[in-house]
Write a protein that holds these residues in place. Structure first.
Motif, PDB file in Angstrom:
ATOM      1  N   GLU A 333      60.643 -71.222  76.976  1.00 16.36           N
ATOM      2  CA  GLU A 333      61.368 -72.426  77.396  1.00 16.36           C
ATOM      3  C   GLU A 333      62.446 -72.102  78.430  1.00 16.36           C
ATOM      4  N   ARG A 334      62.113 -71.205  79.343  1.00 16.92           N
ATOM      5  CA  ARG A 334      62.958 -70.880  80.482  1.00 16.92           C
ATOM      6  C   ARG A 334      62.108 -71.025  81.743  1.00 16.92           C
ATOM      7  N   ILE A 335      62.723 -71.473  82.837  1.00 10.78           N
ATOM      8  CA  ILE A 335      62.001 -71.718  84.087  1.00 10.78           C
ATOM      9  C   ILE A 335      62.123 -70.506  85.004  1.00 10.78           C
ATOM     10  N   PHE A 336      60.978 -70.033  85.503  1.00  9.90           N
ATOM     11  CA  PHE A 336      60.947 -68.911  86.431  1.00  9.90           C
ATOM     12  C   PHE A 336      60.121 -69.281  87.662  1.00  9.90           C
ATOM     13  N   ILE A 337      60.557 -68.787  88.820  1.00 15.91           N
ATOM     14  CA  ILE A 337      59.770 -68.928  90.041  1.00 15.91           C
ATOM     15  C   ILE A 337      59.511 -67.545  90.618  1.00 15.91           C
ATOM     16  N   CYS A 338      58.431 -67.457  91.393  1.00 24.97           N
ATOM     17  CA  CYS A 338      58.010 -66.189  91.980  1.00 24.97           C
ATOM     18  C   CYS A 338      57.996 -66.345  93.503  1.00 24.97           C
ATOM     19  N   LEU A 339      58.819 -65.563  94.206  1.00 27.19           N
ATOM     20  CA  LEU A 339      58.928 -65.643  95.660  1.00 27.19           C
ATOM     21  C   LEU A 339      58.264 -64.431  96.299  1.00 27.19           C
ATOM     22  N   TRP A 340      57.533 -64.694  97.379  1.00 23.37           N
ATOM     23  CA  TRP A 340      56.891 -63.613  98.118  1.00 23.37           C
ATOM     24  C   TRP A 340      57.612 -63.434  99.442  1.00 23.37           C
ATOM     25  N   LYS A 341      57.913 -62.156  99.759  1.00 18.40           N
ATOM     26  CA  LYS A 341      58.663 -61.850 100.964  1.00 18.40           C
ATOM     27  C   LYS A 341      57.889 -60.845 101.816  1.00 18.40           C
ATOM     28  N   PRO A 342      58.315 -60.669 103.058  1.00 20.39           N
ATOM     29  CA  PRO A 342      57.669 -59.640 103.889  1.00 20.39           C
ATOM     30  C   PRO A 342      57.770 -58.255 103.260  1.00 20.39           C
ATOM     31  N   LYS A 343      56.934 -57.344 103.750  1.00 17.48           N
ATOM     32  CA  LYS A 343      56.903 -55.960 103.263  1.00 17.48           C
ATOM     33  C   LYS A 343      56.485 -55.883 101.796  1.00 17.48           C
ATOM     34  N   ASP A 344      55.620 -56.820 101.393  1.00 16.02           N
ATOM     35  CA  ASP A 344      54.981 -56.747 100.066  1.00 16.02           C
ATOM     36  C   ASP A 344      55.975 -56.796  98.908  1.00 16.02           C
TER      37      ASP A 344
END
Length: 484
Positions: A333-344
């Protein structure tokens, strides 16, 4: 033993929690900063009075009663254990401890006698297949209705796996579980609005009939509803659709749509204040969050919160950067997001509703990080990405444990052709994935996902959103499988 607030405020073993996640509440002026000693089983705990009053109904009533005890510097508790009280203090200080069996029973006892709502909520959030029967029995023993119902629903969803172990429960407890409706795997595909004369039989929400091992129609989308580039989520047995578009200019549908699985009915609700499409929708504790998205070809970082009870939207803390269709999941019951950035690089952030803040939890460096999905199981986040080189038919997976703060590379590669891992939903200790060729159920193990069943695929093209709903009356209308 003497335990003080400073001892409890050490950083939690759970990444992203601890003092940063301490519940911020408005303390009564008369008690702010005033400490009281609480004696339990020979142990003394020195705690802020206002903190106890804010989180424990027992202490709130005591301190407002005018009784002699509310003026004493030391209060003696006879009905709870030191173990249970310590767990309660850790939770109300913002920690999210993983508990063993003994701690669960003592925590349930403490939550019941002292009426510690945050502790009940925490126990509910850490229900899993190892502790669900104990949680259920403890909740029944101490009269914790929220924990009782949540544990029973979890057991219901894993009934076949837990059937033998349930013999330790009383007949009344078993009967209650067997009377509940198990959750069902539901898919919403990509569809644009239509008109009545041209109503497309494919504009449907579908569920997987596990008895027949095939897809069935649950309901037809309303004529004006659009799931194209929409944000879609499920909360409290309802599906919410926000920001669907139509025509080549990506005009946004005038209102949001809600499907109530319990009553099998559709209704409309207001759109966010900032028009947006291609946003991510996630539901938590009576609210829907619309994360980022686009408007007039501009990607946004703004986030809005929809209060379901009042049908109102309000702006909350923005995302760390402008994003559309951001990977998001709930875990414990916690919100998480996943961000993708340059250089893998992959970064995971958590949203803290009590602070209205996004905090960075961890960063992962992995080669080949294009295309992704994230799901939560127990205290683990599973992040899926494309396979090596240009092999986009295979997925690699990494697991981040919230308690230890450690990453683990999962064994094997997972074929998209055998169940697109970029569309996945967890039920109990299983995860369901789907594409046109196959619906696959995996059992979640320590170091891998092991294929459990391979069933009929979902014969539709386009994006898909997967959810779990409890369906009182299942439609038997066939899905229809036109050739593409």
């Amino acid at each position: 033993m003497k335990v003080t607030d400073s001892d409890l405020m050490e950083p939690s073993s759970c990444a992203g929690s601890g003092s940063e996640a301490t519940k911020q509440t408005e303390q009564p002026r008369a008690m702010a900063g005033t400490a009281v000693r609480v004696r339990v089983d020979g142990s003394i705990f020195e705690v802020d009075k206002a903190l106890l009053a804010d989180n424990c109904e027992y202490f709130q009533a005591l301190f407002q009663s005018g009784m002699r005890e509310c003026q004493q510097e030391e209060i003696c508790l006879q009905v709870v254990s030191a173990c249970g009280f310590l767990v309660a203090l850790r939770v109300i200080h913002g920690e999210r401890p993983i508990l063993d069996d003994h701690e669960i029973v003592k925590a349930a006892e403490c939550a019941a006698f002292l009426q510690v709502k945050p502790l009940v909520k925490h126990l509910t959030n850490i229900i899993n297949s190892d502790n669900c029967l104990l949680m259920y029995h403890s909740a029944a023993t101490y009269g914790l209705w929220e924990l009782y119902k949540s544990s029973a629903l979890f057991i219901c969803d894993m009934y076949q796996d837990l059937k033998e172990d349930m013999r330790c429960l009383s007949k009344d407890l078993i009967d209650y579980v067997e009377a509940l409706i198990p959750s069902t795997y539901v898919i919403v595909g990509t569809h644009s609005p239509t008109i009545e004369l041209l109503q497309d039989f494919m504009r449907t929400v579908c569920y997987f009939d596990e008895d027949e091992k095939d897809w069935r129609v649950l309901t037809h989308l309303p004529l004006n509803a659009s799931t194209t580039m929409a944000g879609i989520t499920a909360l409290n047995n309802k599906i919410y659709i926000v920001g669907g578009v139509y025509d080549i200019n990506n005009k946004i549908v005038d209102s949001g749509y809600c499907y109530d699985a319990t009553s099998d009915t559709w209704s409309t609700f207001s759109n966010p204040q900032q028009p947006r499409y291609n946003c991510t929708l996630v539901g938590l504790e009576g609210s829907i969050y619309a994360l980022g998205g686009e408007y007039e070809r501009t990607t946004m970082s703004s986030v809005e919160k929809y209060n379901v009870a009042t049908d109102t939207w309000s702006f909350v803390a923005s995302l760390p950067k402008p994003l559309s269709a951001v990977a998001c999941t709930k875990c414990m019951e916690r919100i998480f997001i996943c961000l993708w950035k340059p250089k893998d690089a992959t970064e995971i952030y958590e949203y803290l509703p009590e602070r209205d803040e996004w905090i960075q939890v961890t960063t992962l460096i992995r080669h080949q990080s294009y295309g992704h999905c994230m799901v939560g199981h127990r205290d683990n986040l599973y992040v899926m990405r494309n396979g090596p080189s240009d092999d986009f038919l295979r997925c690699m997976m990494d697991c981040y444990n919230l308690t230890t703060g450690q990453w683990t590379a999962m064994l094997g590669q997972y074929e998209n052709s055998k169940g697109a891992l970029f569309t996945a939903v967890v039920r109990g200790d299983s995860v369901f994935t789907v594409n046109r060729r196959a619906t696959v159920e995996y059992s979640i193990e320590d170091d891998k996902w092991k294929m459990k069943k391979e069933m009929t695929g979902f014969p539709r093209i386009g994006s898909k959103w997967a959810f779990l709903l409890r369906l009182p009356k299942k439609s038997k209308e066939p899905l229809g499988k036109p050739d593409f």
